[in-house]
Structure formats: C-alpha cells, structure tokens
Design a protein around this motif. Structure first.
Motif, PDB file in Angstrom:
ATOM      1  N   TYR A  59       0.785  -1.232   0.000  1.00  0.00           N
ATOM      2  CA  TYR A  59       0.000   0.000   0.000  1.00  0.00           C
ATOM      3  C   TYR A  59       0.821   1.288   0.000  1.00  0.00           C
ATOM      4  O   TYR A  59       0.267   2.368  -0.163  1.00  0.00           O
ATOM      5  CB  TYR A  59      -0.900   0.026   1.243  1.00  0.00           C
ATOM      6  CG  TYR A  59      -1.824  -1.160   1.360  1.00  0.00           C
ATOM      7  CD1 TYR A  59      -2.972  -1.249   0.581  1.00  0.00           C
ATOM      8  CD2 TYR A  59      -1.539  -2.199   2.240  1.00  0.00           C
ATOM      9  CE1 TYR A  59      -3.826  -2.337   0.682  1.00  0.00           C
ATOM     10  CE2 TYR A  59      -2.388  -3.300   2.346  1.00  0.00           C
ATOM     11  CZ  TYR A  59      -3.521  -3.357   1.574  1.00  0.00           C
ATOM     12  OH  TYR A  59      -4.359  -4.435   1.677  1.00  0.00           O
ATOM     13  N   TYR A  60       2.113   1.210   0.174  1.00  0.00           N
ATOM     14  CA  TYR A  60       2.904   2.400   0.468  1.00  0.00           C
ATOM     15  C   TYR A  60       3.394   3.065  -0.810  1.00  0.00           C
ATOM     16  O   TYR A  60       3.772   2.387  -1.770  1.00  0.00           O
ATOM     17  CB  TYR A  60       4.086   2.018   1.377  1.00  0.00           C
ATOM     18  CG  TYR A  60       3.645   1.054   2.451  1.00  0.00           C
ATOM     19  CD1 TYR A  60       2.744   1.459   3.441  1.00  0.00           C
ATOM     20  CD2 TYR A  60       4.066  -0.274   2.440  1.00  0.00           C
ATOM     21  CE1 TYR A  60       2.298   0.566   4.402  1.00  0.00           C
ATOM     22  CE2 TYR A  60       3.627  -1.166   3.399  1.00  0.00           C
ATOM     23  CZ  TYR A  60       2.736  -0.754   4.372  1.00  0.00           C
ATOM     24  OH  TYR A  60       2.282  -1.633   5.312  1.00  0.00           O
ATOM     25  N   PRO A  61       3.413   4.402  -0.867  1.00  0.00           N
ATOM     26  CA  PRO A  61       3.826   5.106  -2.090  1.00  0.00           C
ATOM     27  C   PRO A  61       5.224   4.694  -2.533  1.00  0.00           C
ATOM     28  O   PRO A  61       6.140   4.524  -1.712  1.00  0.00           O
ATOM     29  CB  PRO A  61       3.786   6.578  -1.670  1.00  0.00           C
ATOM     30  CG  PRO A  61       2.779   6.626  -0.569  1.00  0.00           C
ATOM     31  CD  PRO A  61       2.943   5.334   0.180  1.00  0.00           C
ATOM     32  N   HIS A  62       5.373   4.533  -3.841  1.00  0.00           N
ATOM     33  CA  HIS A  62       6.661   4.150  -4.415  1.00  0.00           C
ATOM     34  C   HIS A  62       7.720   5.184  -4.033  1.00  0.00           C
ATOM     35  O   HIS A  62       7.504   6.384  -4.127  1.00  0.00           O
ATOM     36  CB  HIS A  62       6.555   4.062  -5.931  1.00  0.00           C
ATOM     37  CG  HIS A  62       7.835   3.670  -6.603  1.00  0.00           C
ATOM     38  ND1 HIS A  62       8.461   2.459  -6.364  1.00  0.00           N
ATOM     39  CD2 HIS A  62       8.631   4.344  -7.486  1.00  0.00           C
ATOM     40  CE1 HIS A  62       9.569   2.393  -7.080  1.00  0.00           C
ATOM     41  NE2 HIS A  62       9.690   3.521  -7.765  1.00  0.00           N
ATOM     42  N   GLY A  63       8.862   4.713  -3.584  1.00  0.00           N
ATOM     43  CA  GLY A  63       9.943   5.597  -3.185  1.00  0.00           C
ATOM     44  C   GLY A  63       9.917   6.000  -1.730  1.00  0.00           C
ATOM     45  O   GLY A  63      10.866   6.636  -1.250  1.00  0.00           O
ATOM     46  N   GLY A 115       4.334  -1.150  -8.449  1.00  0.00           N
ATOM     47  CA  GLY A 115       5.339  -0.097  -8.403  1.00  0.00           C
ATOM     48  C   GLY A 115       6.385  -0.328  -7.324  1.00  0.00           C
ATOM     49  O   GLY A 115       7.510   0.168  -7.413  1.00  0.00           O
ATOM     50  N   ASN A 116       5.997  -1.078  -6.289  1.00  0.00           N
ATOM     51  CA  ASN A 116       6.927  -1.419  -5.211  1.00  0.00           C
ATOM     52  C   ASN A 116       7.611  -2.761  -5.444  1.00  0.00           C
ATOM     53  O   ASN A 116       8.329  -3.245  -4.562  1.00  0.00           O
ATOM     54  CB  ASN A 116       6.184  -1.447  -3.873  1.00  0.00           C
ATOM     55  CG  ASN A 116       5.676  -0.085  -3.462  1.00  0.00           C
ATOM     56  OD1 ASN A 116       6.210   0.941  -3.888  1.00  0.00           O
ATOM     57  ND2 ASN A 116       4.644  -0.049  -2.629  1.00  0.00           N
ATOM     58  N   GLY A 117       7.350  -3.371  -6.603  1.00  0.00           N
ATOM     59  CA  GLY A 117       7.958  -4.669  -6.892  1.00  0.00           C
ATOM     60  C   GLY A 117       7.218  -5.842  -6.295  1.00  0.00           C
ATOM     61  O   GLY A 117       7.787  -6.924  -6.158  1.00  0.00           O
TER      62      GLY A 117
END
Length: 372
Positions: A59-63, A115-117
C-alpha cells in the motif's frame, strides 16, 4: 541520591523489535552497545500488540521509506527466520471486494503494489469462492508473499545475537532527560539509582515514547520534534474452529487496513484492529465494540458466529498525522535532519514496523557510518 556516571560508545533507547534489531545490527559491527528499556521486560509495547503479520509491501507510495523498508525487510525477515528457526509461515492473504464499487479500487491497489515490486494476482469472485467457500467476494487480490511470525521468538533471537556480539540489554532504565552538545550525548536514567550515561551514538527507538523524549531533548532543533497522534486498535479472538488457512483483508480504511482476519501459528483466528483516535495511551478493550466488528465481518463472512468473538487486546499506532491527515512516512532522522552527529531519532514507526525491523536497522547503520 548519589549519581553514578558512565561512558559507552552506542546506546539504543527502547527494546521493542525495532530497538533490538538496531542494537544487534550495531553490535555486529564491533560497537559497544547498550539497549535501554524503561519496562521490566523487553517488547511489551507496540511489538507485542500487533497482528504479527509479515507484510508484502502493497500500500505504500513508491519511493517511500515504508515501501523500501517493508519490501527489503520482508525479504530479510523470511531469510532470518529460516536460518534461525524462528516460527513463521508464508500463508498469503486475500484483499477482497464485497461490492462493485470496491471492485473498481482493486486495480489501483494492484498497480501500487507493482510499483513497489510486489506482484498481486487479481481473481474474480468465483475463483475466490472455489478456494474459500465461506467467503462473500465480488473480486479480490491474492498476495502470496504475506505471512505470519512469532514476534516474541523473533525478539528473543535478536536479543541473543545482540548479547553474543557483546551488547547488553538493561531493563527498568527509563530515560528521564537527554542533552546533546559537542558531538556527545548525555542521558539521565532513572530506576533504582540515578545514572548519567554519556555516549557518542544514541538511537531513540522508544516507540510511542520517542516524540515525548525528543520534546525534552536539549540541543535538538524544534523542527526535529514532531507531534504525535494515537490511534488505538482493538482485537477480538475467535473461539474454536474456523474455515480459514490464509489471511483475509477488506479494502483499506482511513488510519488502517480495515478489520481483518489474521491467524497465529497455531491457526487461531483473530479479528482487528479497528481505528479509534485517543488522547493518551490507553489499552482498554471495550467489549461493546464487538457489534461493529460482527457487522463488518459479516459483509464478507456471512457465517460468522458472533458469540464466539472474545475481547483479546489493544494496540496503539504512533501516527504523525491526525484523523484527517494523508499518508505519512517513517521518520528516521539522522544528522542531516537535525545537525547532531551520532544521533538518530525514529518517529511514526507503526505498521509495517515489525516487517521492516531488519531493514530499519540497516538504515540506521548507514546514517551513523555515513557521518563518521
């Protein structure tokens, strides 16, 4: 009362899973490490009041630090548990939508995870029902990398390796005051006898108490003293048998991931946490909240027997934004943020803090090494 004075290289404040992981990581570099804990036992705060889930990093924003530390930490944690025989099981989890409006949100969650893999598998309701006949779902996402862990066993292992590397845990040692000046950090400790402890490196991993300690830390800039909000979440256990061998999550809600089903390593089911914003630390479990739990659970498990729900425990999430706030990241403040060599403050280490503990320890080590 007489006051003793001691000097040591590195002090970690807080013996939860994150503090123990940091202490172990730094002790393995050859540092002389002392881990201080205000309570009479380690790991009795946030670390013992959570879902014991190994999160995939969805759930966490990429980067963001949360995304990096969760994905990296999950990989490290599975390897660590396998090599040290710490109890864990990669049981996977379903994120389910129970109506058409929720179904439309699944693709966004899947893209965020990618996006987070993290690869999630989108399945329709018929496919889910074939595997989980008791579930009411229009569609869902399958996360094969999610798991569960024996958090106490993990902390025992981390503590053992800390001590094997020459580090030490000191209980009943609350930090009453702290001051940084000229590259040295002086802590005033309470307990059976007042102690002044001077260190060249200090890591504030005090969990819920970290912002309070920062507020009274002499020499720390005001911008490095964040405000904290508290979000209590209660859990209800489920007595007896149930039809599940994997975790079930509804779609996320403000402040948390929704009232979800988790399992322990003995396959006992528990539900929670919900979200309740509170003004001060309070672990009371109101048994009347069972009605809201039952209503929410029945949306996806119609066969729930509410009489088998029993109050279990409560945990508190250390939030850096209030009820109306947006996403906030882990704060791992090193010298670049506050200008004090050798000091690292950790704020807002809520979920996925357990999953991330070994990756957070890596981050702290890099901050200290890079500023030598």
């Amino acid at each position: 009362m007489s006051e003793e004075r001691f000097s040591i290289q590195t002090v970690v404040i807080g013996a939860g899973v994150v503090g123990l992981a940091i202490g172990r990581q730094l002790a393995l570099t050859g540092r002389e490490v002392l881990v201080l804990e205000a309570a009479s036992r380690f790991g009795e705060g946030i670390s013992s009041r959570n879902s014991e889930v190994i999160h995939a990093g969805i759930y966490y924003p990429h980067g963001s630090l949360k995304a990096h530390c969760c994905v990296r930490g999950r990989e490290l944690l599975y390897d660590y548990c396998d090599s040290r025989k710490v109890g864990q099981r990669k049981c996977g989890k379903w994120i389910i939508a129970t109506n058409l409006a929720q179904t439309d949100r699944l693709s966004g969650i899947q893209a965020q995870a990618a996006g987070n893999g993290v690869e999630l598998q989108l399945r329709d309701g018929r496919d889910i029902t074939r595997q989980l006949s008791a579930i009411n779902a229009r569609a869902g996402l399958w996360s094969p990398e999610t798991g569960i862990i024996d958090s106490h066993g993990l902390m025992l292992s981390l503590l053992g390796e800390l001590e094997d590397a020459g580090g030490q845990l000191v209980l009943n040692s609350p930090v009453l005051a702290a001051e940084s000046d000229g590259g040295k950090h002086t802590l005033t400790l309470g307990g059976s006898q007042r102690v002044k402890l001077e260190a060249s490196e200090v890591i504030n991993a005090a969990g819920l108490g970290a912002p309070k300690l920062a507020r009274q830390w002499l020499g720390l800039p005001d911008a490095a003293r964040p405000k904290q909000w508290l979000a209590r979440g209660v859990y209800f256990s489920y007595a007896g048998k149930h039809p599940f061998n994997t975790l079930i999550y509804p779609l996320p809600e403000p402040g948390g991931l929704g009232v979800h089903l988790t399992l322990d390593l003995a396959n006992q089911a528990r539900f929670g946490p919900d979200v309740e914003w509170i003004p001060e630390e309070d672990y009371t479990v109101n048994p009347d909240r069972v009605h809201a739990f039952a209503d929410g659970i029945r949306q996806w498990w119609p066969g729930l027997d509410a009489d088998r729900l029993q109050p279990a425990y409560a945990g508190i999430r250390p939030k850096l934004t209030g009820p109306d706030g947006d996403f906030f990241d882990f704060r791992i403040d090193g010298p670049a943020q506050h200008g004090l060599p050798g000091l690292v403050n950790l704020f807002g280490i809520e979920s996925p803090g357990l999953t991330s503990c070994l990756a957070i320890a890596e981050q702290v080590k890099l901050l200290l090494v890079d500023h030598k």
